[in-house]
Design a protein around this motif. Structure first.
Motif, PDB file in Angstrom:
ATOM      1  N   LYS A  48       0.819  -1.215   0.000  1.00 32.39           N
ATOM      2  CA  LYS A  48       0.000   0.000   0.000  1.00 32.39           C
ATOM      3  C   LYS A  48       0.856   1.270   0.000  1.00 32.39           C
ATOM      4  CE  LYS A  48      -2.029  -1.125   3.900  1.00 32.39           C
ATOM      5  NZ  LYS A  48      -1.435  -2.430   4.241  1.00 32.39           N
ATOM      6  N   SER A  49       1.788   1.304   0.932  1.00 34.69           N
ATOM      7  CA  SER A  49       2.621   2.515   1.021  1.00 34.69           C
ATOM      8  C   SER A  49       3.421   2.712  -0.251  1.00 34.69           C
ATOM      9  CB  SER A  49       3.575   2.423   2.208  1.00 34.69           C
ATOM     10  OG  SER A  49       2.843   2.372   3.401  1.00 34.69           O
ATOM     11  N   THR A  50       3.896   1.613  -0.790  1.00 35.26           N
ATOM     12  CA  THR A  50       4.651   1.699  -2.037  1.00 35.26           C
ATOM     13  C   THR A  50       3.792   2.331  -3.129  1.00 35.26           C
ATOM     14  OG1 THR A  50       5.782  -0.301  -1.346  1.00 35.26           O
ATOM     15  CG2 THR A  50       5.990   0.332  -3.666  1.00 35.26           C
ATOM     16  N   ALA A 167      -3.093   9.799   1.664  1.00 36.24           N
ATOM     17  CA  ALA A 167      -3.090   9.614   3.116  1.00 36.24           C
ATOM     18  C   ALA A 167      -2.701   8.179   3.430  1.00 36.24           C
ATOM     19  CB  ALA A 167      -4.461   9.946   3.682  1.00 36.24           C
ATOM     20  N   ASP A 168      -1.595   8.038   4.183  1.00 38.51           N
ATOM     21  CA  ASP A 168      -1.129   6.694   4.527  1.00 38.51           C
ATOM     22  C   ASP A 168      -1.485   6.405   5.973  1.00 38.51           C
ATOM     23  OD1 ASP A 168       0.088   4.277   4.620  1.00 38.51           O
ATOM     24  OD2 ASP A 168       2.045   4.966   3.853  1.00 38.51           O
ATOM     25  N   GLU A 169      -2.497   5.577   6.162  1.00 36.70           N
ATOM     26  CA  GLU A 169      -2.995   5.232   7.499  1.00 36.70           C
ATOM     27  C   GLU A 169      -3.163   6.452   8.383  1.00 36.70           C
ATOM     28  OE1 GLU A 169      -1.118   1.818   9.243  1.00 36.70           O
ATOM     29  OE2 GLU A 169      -0.406   1.233   7.262  1.00 36.70           O
ATOM     30  N   PRO A 170      -4.030   7.360   7.971  1.00 30.61           N
ATOM     31  CA  PRO A 170      -4.165   8.619   8.710  1.00 30.61           C
ATOM     32  C   PRO A 170      -4.725   8.407  10.110  1.00 30.61           C
ATOM     33  CG  PRO A 170      -5.891   8.435   7.071  1.00 30.61           C
ATOM     34  CD  PRO A 170      -4.962   7.298   6.828  1.00 30.61           C
TER      35      PRO A 170
HETATM   36 MG   LIG Z   1       2.465   1.187   4.883  1.00 27.81          MG
END
Ligand SMILES: [Mg+2]
Ligand SMILES: Nc1ncnc2c1ncn2[C@@H]1O[C@H](COP(=O)(O)OP(=O)(O)OP(=O)(O)O)[C@@H](O)[C@H]1O
Lengths: 227, 814
Positions: A48-50, A167-170
C-alpha cells in the motif's frame, strides 16, 4: 462521475535486494477521481505505502505509468515534480509529521511558503478554522494531542487546495473518536474541496467512508469495490 | 564492553565522516601544541655553541663586558691548583657564498697551522686549500690546516691568529675552566674569583644557557599559550559531539536504565566515547605535530634570531615521554569536555525510554542563567587582568583571557536568541530563513556550543590581528622617531639580535670626513649580563642624539635636559623593557661591570624602544670609552647637512668604505627591512591562527552534518510538502551563514576584549613595552568576510547531504 485525477496503468515496482529483485507491486491499474475517496486495504506488507508513493510522484514505477492530472510522473523533471507537489498533491502520514520547530499555523502555512505563495497566513488560518483548531494556531506541535496534530496535518495537506490527497494510514495512531474526526474531515475535503483522496488503511471505519475500496494482496489488486 | 560496542562504537562507524571530522579536529589541536613545543625546543635549545661541545667538559667559565684582558690569564695559570684554562675568542665570519659562520679562536697548540674547519662546513666549502673570510670589515684569505671531526658549521683559528683577524689584540671573549677531580671546588672557585677583576663574571657553564632560556621564556610561553587555542576549540567540538551523541540516544539510555544499568555505567559509556576521540585524535596529532614542527622550527628560529640571539635549530627530538604527554593531554581535554554531556546522560531517567528521543528533547539551557554567569566571569576576568605579573609571567592576563572565553561561551545562547529575534522579520519572507532560524534556536544548546567554538577561533584571529597591527603601527611610529639619520653604516653580513660585529677602526675617520654630513653618531653595542638576564650596553654621542635625534621618553621626562646630563657623567638611559624587567625608574642607580671596574650609573631617563625585549642601557660614548678604552664602534648614523644630496653622499660613503666590508643603507631601506623582520617574526602567529580557524571550520561542518542527519525525517517531510532540493540546500546553507554571523558577532566582541588583554596586559608584562592600540578595521573586515565565506563553504557538504536524502526512505524509516 468526475474526471480521473490519478491514473495508474499496469504499474509494477520492484526493489533490488542483493542479486535478486523483489516485485512488490505487480501490474496495478486504478484511477482516483475528483471528489471521491479511494481506500487501499490489505495486509501489512502488501504494498500500500509503495503504491501511495508512486501515486504521489515521490517514487517511480519500474514498469507501467502513473499519470497525475494527465501527465506521466516518470516524464517530469525534478523542477516539474516539485511544482506538481506544490500545486496538486497533499500528503497526510500515519505519524503526524508536523515540524517540531514551527508553530501550528506555520506548519499549515509551510506548503504555501515553500511555493512562494501570497497571503499564506490567511489561507492557513482558514484551513485551521476548518479543522476546528484556530485557537491552537500559536501553539507548538508538542503541545497538541495526537488527534489534534493529525487534524493539523490534514489542514496542512489541504492548504494549497490540491487535486490529489495521499493519506497513509491517517488514523493508524489515533483513538476511535479522534479517528472519526479526521475521517470526517477527509470526507469533507473530497466533497468541499473536490480533491481526489487516496488513502491506505487497516481500519474498517476508515474504509467505510470511501466510495471505492481497493483490496490488495501481495502487490496485486484483488478486487475493486464501489459503493 | 559489549554495551560500549553496540551503543557507542557502532553508531560511530555508521557516522564515519563525522567521527573522522571530530578526530581530525582533536588531532589538529594536539598537533599544533606538539609542533610548537618540539620546534621551540629545537629552535631555542641549541645555544651551547658547537665549540663548547668540542672543548668537552667545562666546570666554570669567565666572561666580561667588553672582553677579558689577556694578561689575566697568566695570573690564573699561576694559581697553585690542578686547573685547566682554555681561552676562547668568538666572532662571526662571513664566508663567501655561505654567509655568517661562527669563528672561534682557541689554544690549538700542537695542531697543524692554519684554519680548522668543522666537517659539516668542509663539505660545503668544496675542499679548497684556502678560505676567504670577512671579519669586522676586513678580508682574509686563510689556508685550511685540518678538518675537525665535529658536526655543525664553524671555524677555529689559533688564538693569536684569531686576535689578529678579529683586530682585537690582547682580548679574550671567554675562558673555559676545568677543575681537577681532586681539587676542592669551592676553594678553587674562590681563588679564581680573587685573581679576576671585580667586573668579570665567573659562572657555571649552564648559567649562560639558562640565561638564554630565561630570555626566551616569555616568548615561548606566549607561543605556547597561543598554540593551546586550537586545543580549546577542539575541546568545544568534543563537547558538541558527545552532546549530540547523548541527545540522540536518550531513548536508548532510558531503556538501558529501565533494564537496570547503573548511572555510572551510562556516564562511563559516554566518557569512553570521548576518550576514544581524545586518544585516537591525540595519537594522530602527535604524529602530525612532528611533521608540522619541521616547518615551525624555521619560523621560530627566524623570530629568535630577529629578536634575541643567534639560533641554529637543533634536530627535532620526539621522545617517548613527549608522545605520552601528547596523548595524555588529548585524553584529558576529551574527558574534561565530555564531563558535562556525560553527566547529562547519567541523569536520563528510565521513563525517557518511552520518549520519542532526540526530536522532543528541549534544550535545557537557560539563556538568562547563562547571561548572569557570563557577567560574573567577565567581572572576574576584569579583576584578573589587573593583577601584576607573577614570576615574569602574565598569569593574570592568561586567566582573564580564559575567563573571557568562558563568559562568551555562556553568553552564546542569549546571543543566538537575541539575533534570531531581531532578524525574524527580515528572514520571515524567505521560507528557509524561517526554517533555519527555528532549527538553530530549537537546538539552542548545540548551536551555542558551535557558535562559541567558532567565536573562540575568530576572537583569537581578531585579537592577535589587532595586537600585531597595534604593535606594527607602534613600531612604525617608533621607527620614525628612532631612525632620524639619513644614512646608516654597519658591518656587512647578517647578524642576529644581541650580536655586535665591530666596524673597522679606519671607518670612523672616513665617515667623520664625509663631505655633506652635518654629524656622525657612532654607536657601540656591547653584550651585557645584568642581574642574571641579558641586555645590551650601548653608547652613542648624546649631543648628536639631542640635536638631531628624536628619542622619545616616557611621559613627564624632559628629553633635552636628560640628554644634556649624560656626556662625561656616570649617567645612563634605559629602554622601557629594561626598566620594566628590572623595576627601574629615572633616578635609580644600577651597578654594571665595565672593563676592570664595577660602575654605578644613575638612570637619567626611560625611553621607548621596541627592537629588543631584553632592553638597552645607554651611556654617552665618552663614558663607555672611559671604562672600555678602545672598544670598537659597531655602527654609525650619518645626519646630512641641509641641502646635501643624499644620493651623492651615499655613493661617496659607499665608495670610500668599500674596502672595509660595511653596508650603507639609506633611512628608508633600514625602515623597510625593520618592518620586514617584524612581519617575519609574526609569521608563526598567523600559522597558528590559520590552524585554529581550520579546526573551527571542521567543527562547523561537523555540527551541521549532525544537524542534518538528526533532522532527516523533517527534511524528508519538507520535500513531501513541496520543497525543492534547492530549497533544502538553501536552508542548510542559511543555517551555516547564520552560525557564521553569530560566531563573528560574538567572536568580534570577545576578540576585542582579548586584544585589550594582549596589548595592555600580556605584552606589557611579558616583554615590557607599551603598545598603542590600533585596530586594523579594513583587514579585520576582510578576514571576517573570509571566515564567513568559509563557514558557508563548510555548510556545502552537509547541504548536499540534505538535498540528496531520499524523502521516501527517511519518512518511512522508523
Ligand atoms: Mg504502509
Ligand atoms: N526500499 C525498499 N526496499 C526493499 N523492499 C521494500 C522497500 N520498501 C518496501 N519494501 C517491501 O515492499 C513491501 C511492501 O511494503 P509497503 O510499505 O508498501 O507495505 P504496506 O502495505 O504499506 O504495509 P503496512 O500496512 O505494514 O504499512 C514490503 O514487503 C516491504 O518489505
Amino acid at each position: 462521475m468526475g474526471t480521473p485525477r490519478l491514473e495508474l496503468s499496469g504499474v509494477s515496482k520492484s526493489y533490488e535486494s542483493g542479486e535478486q529483485s523483489v516485485e512488490v507491486l505487480h501490474e496495478v491499474s486504478l484511477c482516483a477521481e475528483a471528489g471521491t475517496v479511494t481506500a487501499l486495504v490489505g495486509r501489512s506488507g502488501c504494498g500500500k505505502s509503495t503504491l501511495l508513493n508512486l501515486a504521489g510522484a515521490m517514487d517511480f514505477p519500474t514498469a507501467g505509468e502513473v499519470r497525475i492530472d494527465g501527465r506521466s510522473t516518470a516524464s517530469l523533471s525534478d523542477g516539474e515534480l516539485t511544482a506538481l507537489r506544490r500545486e496538486r498533491v497533499g500528503f497526510v502520514f500515519q505519524a503526524f509529521q508536523l515540524l517540531p520547530t514551527l508553530t501550528v499555523l506555520e506548519n499549515v502555512e509551510l506548503p504555501l511558503l515553500l511555493a512562494g505563495a501570497a497571503k499564506t497566513a490567511a489561507t492557513a488560518m482558514d484551513r485551521l478554522r476548518w479543522v476546528g483548531l484556530e485557537e491552537k494556531a500559536a501553539s507548538m506541535p508538542y503541545q497538541l494531542s495526537g488527534g489534534q496534530a493529525q487534524r493539523v496535518a490534514v489542514a496542512r495537506a489541504l492548504v494549497h487546495s490540491p487535486l490529489l490527497l495521499i493519506a497513509d494510514e491517517p488514523t493508524g495512531n489515533l483513538d476511535e473518536a479522534s479517528g472519526e474526526q479526521v475521517l470526517s474531515l477527509l470526507r469533507e475535503a473530497a466533497t468541499r474541496y473536490g480533491a481526489a483522496i487516496l488513502m491506505a488503511t487497516h481500519s474498517a471505519e476508515a474504509a467505510a467512508i470511501a466510495e471505492v475500496r481497493v483490496r490488495m494482496r501481495d502487490g496485486r489488486i484483488q478486487a475493486i469495490e464501489r459503493q | 564492553m559489549k554495551l560500549l560496542r553496540t551503543l557507542i562504537l557502532r553508531p560511530l562507524r555508521r557516522d564515519l565522516l563525522r567521527t573522522a571530522l571530530t578526530i581530525l579536529a582533536v588531532a589538529l589541536g594536539v598537533a599544533v601544541v606538539v609542533a610548537i613545543d618540539l620546534a621551540g625546543d629545537a629552535a631555542t635549545g641549541s645555544f651551547r655553541s658547537s665549540m663548547q661541545t668540542l672543548t668537552g667538559k667545562t666546570d666554570l667559565e669567565v666572561i666580561a663586558t667588553g672582553g677579558i684582558d689577556e694578561r689575566k690569564l697568566a695570573a690564573l695559570v699561576a694559581l697553585p691548583f690542578d686547573v685547566h684554562f682554555a681561552p676562547l675568542m668568538e666572532a662571526q665570519a662571513i664566508v663567501a657564498g655561505i654567509g655568517a659562520v661562527p669563528l672561534y679562536g682557541a689554544d690549538l697548540a700542537g695542531a697543524p697551522e692554519g684554519l680548522a674547519v668543522s666537517k659539516g662546513l668542509a663539505g660545503r666549502l668544496g675542499g679548497g686549500k684556502s678560505v676567504t673570510l670577512e671579519i669586522a670589515g676586513r678580508t682574509h684569505a686563510l689556508a685550511v690546516g685540518q678538518t675537525l671531526d665535529s658536526g655543525g658549521e664553524f671555524l677555529v683559528l689559533d688564538l693569536a691568529e684569531a686576535q689578529r683577524v678579529m683586530g682585537r689584540y690582547g682580548k679574550l671573549d671567554r675562558i673555559d675552566i676545568t677543575v681537577g677531580a681532586k681539587e676542592d671546588f669551592a676553594r678553587v672557585e674562590a681563588a679564581i674569583r680573587g685573581a679576576l677583576p671585580v667586573s668579570a663574571l665567573l659562572e657555571k657553564p649552564g648559567a649562560r644557557s639558562e640565561e638564554n632560556q630565561r630570555m626566551l621564556r616569555a616568548f615561548r610561553w606566549n607561543l605556547r599559550v597561543l598554540s593551546y587555542i586550537s586545543l580549546v576549540v577542539g575541546a568545544f567540538l568534543i563537547y558538541n559531539t558527545i552532546s549530540v551523541s547523548v541527545v540522540r540516544r536518550r531513548a536508548e539510555i532510558g531503556i538501558l536504565r529501565a533494564m537496570g544499568a547503573a548511572r555510572s555505567t551510562v556516564m562511563g559509556l559516554f566518557l569512553a566515547e570521548a576518550l576514544l576521540f581524545g586518544v585516537v585524535g591525540a595519537a594522530l596529532g602527535v604524529a602530525l605535530g612532528r611533521i608540522l614542527a619541521g616547518g615551525a622550527v624555521r619560523l621560530i628560529a627566524d623570530t629568535v634570531n630577529a629578536l634575541y640571539t643567534t639560533s641554529r635549530p637543533a634536530a627535532l627530538e620526539l621522545t617517548a615521554g613527549e608522545v605520552c604527554a601528547g596523548i595524555v593531554m588529548g585524553a584529558m581535554v576529551a574527558l574534561g569536555s565530555a564531563l558535562g554531556p556525560a553527566r547529562e546522560a547519567m541523569d536520563v531517567a528510565p521513563v525517557e525510554a518511552m520518549s520519542r528521543g532526540a526530536r522532543e528533547h528541549r534544550a535545557r539551557l537557560s539563556w538568562r542563567r547563562g547571561l548572569v554567569w557570563a557577567a560574573v566571569l567577565a567581572g572576574l576576568a576584569l579583576g584578573a587582568s589587573q593583577a601584576e605579573a607573577t614570576g615574569g609571567y602574565p598569569v593574570g592576563g592568561y586567566v582573564a583571557a580564559l575567563l573571557a572565553i568562558g563568559a562568551a561561551a555562556l553568553a552564546a545562547p542569549a546571543l543566538v536568541l537575541g539575533v534570531n529575534r531581531i532578524t525574524k522579520p527580515l528572514v520571515r519572507r524567505q521560507v528557509y530563513g524561517l526554517l533555519a532560524g527555528r532549527s538553530l534556536t530549537a537546538s539552542l544548546g548545540r548551536t551555542s556550543v558551535i557558535v562559541a567554538a567558532l567565536a573562540t577561533a575568530i576572537a583569537m584571529m581578531a585579537s592577535v590581528g589587532i595586537m600585531v597591527a597595534s604593535f606594527r603601527e607602534t613600531v612604525a611610529l617608533w621607527l620614525d622617531t628612532q631612525l632620524r639619520a639619513d644614512l646608516y653604516v654597519k658591518p656587512a653580513g647578517q647578524s642576529a639580535a644581541g650580536e655586535y660585529p665591530a666596524l673597522a677602526g679606519e671607518v670612523q675617520g672616513l665617515l667623520r670626513a664625509t663631505y655633506g654630513a652635518a654629524a656622525v653618531d657612532f654607536f657601540h653595542g656591547v653584550p651585557l649580563h645584568f642581574r642574571g638576564e641579558r641586555a645590551t650596553l650601548g653608547a652613542g654621542d648624546m649631543e648628536v642624539v639631542r640635536r638631531y635625534g628624536r628619542l622619545l621618553f616616557l611621559a613627564g621626562q624632559d628629553r633635552d635636559a636628560i640628554l644634556r646630563s649624560l656626556p662625561g657623567r656616570d649617567r645612563a638611559l634605559v629602554s622601557e623593557p629594561f626598566a620594566n624587567k628590572h623595576h627601574l625608574r629615572a633616578g635609580d642607580r644600577v651597578t654594571i661591570p665595565m672593563g676592570e671596574q664595577v660602575v654605578t650609573l644613575t638612570i637619567a631617563g626611560v625611553y621607548y624602544e621596541y627592537s629588543s625585549s631584553q632592553g638597552y642601557l645607554i651611556v654617552d660614548r665618552s663614558t663607555l670609552l672611559k671604562y672600555l678604552p678602545g672598544q670598537a664602534a659597531t655602527n654609525a648614523a650619518i645626519y646630512l647637512a641641509k641641502g646635501a644630496d643624499r644620493e651623492a653622499v651615499l655613493r661617496d660613503v659607499q665608495l670610500r668604505t668599500a674596502a672595509y666590508g660595511v653596508t650603507v643603507s639609506p633611512n628608508q631601506v633600514l625602515r623597510k627591512s625593520a618592518i620586514e623582520i617584524f612581519d617575519r617574526t609574526f609569521a608563526i602567529t598567523w600559522a597558528l591562527e590559520a590552524v585554529a580557524i581550520v579546526v573551527a571550520m571542521l567543527g562547523a561542518a561537523n555540527s551541521l552534518l549532525a544537524l542534518v542527519l538528526d533532522r532527516r525525517r523533517e527534511l524528508g517531510i519538507l520535500r513531501y510538502l513541496g520543497a525543492s532540493a534547492a530549497q533544502v540546500r538553501g536552508m542548510i546553507l542559511t543555517e551555516a551563514a547564520f552560525l557564521g554571523l553569530l560566531a563573528i558577532l560574538l567572536g568580534l566582541a570577545l576578540g576585542f576584549a582579548l586584544s585589550l588583554l594582549l596589548v595592555f596586559v600580556v605584552n606589557k608584562q611579558s616583554f615590557g613595552w607599551t603598545i598603542q592600540f590600533h585596530a586594523p578595521w579594513g583587514l579585520l573586515g576582510a578576514a571576517l568576510c573570509a571566515v564567513w565565506f568559509v563557514t558557508v563553504v563548510a555548510g556545502l557538504y552537509p547541504a548536499r547531504v540534505a538535498a540528496r536524502l531520499e524523502p521516501v526512505d527517511v519518512v518511512h524509516e522508523e
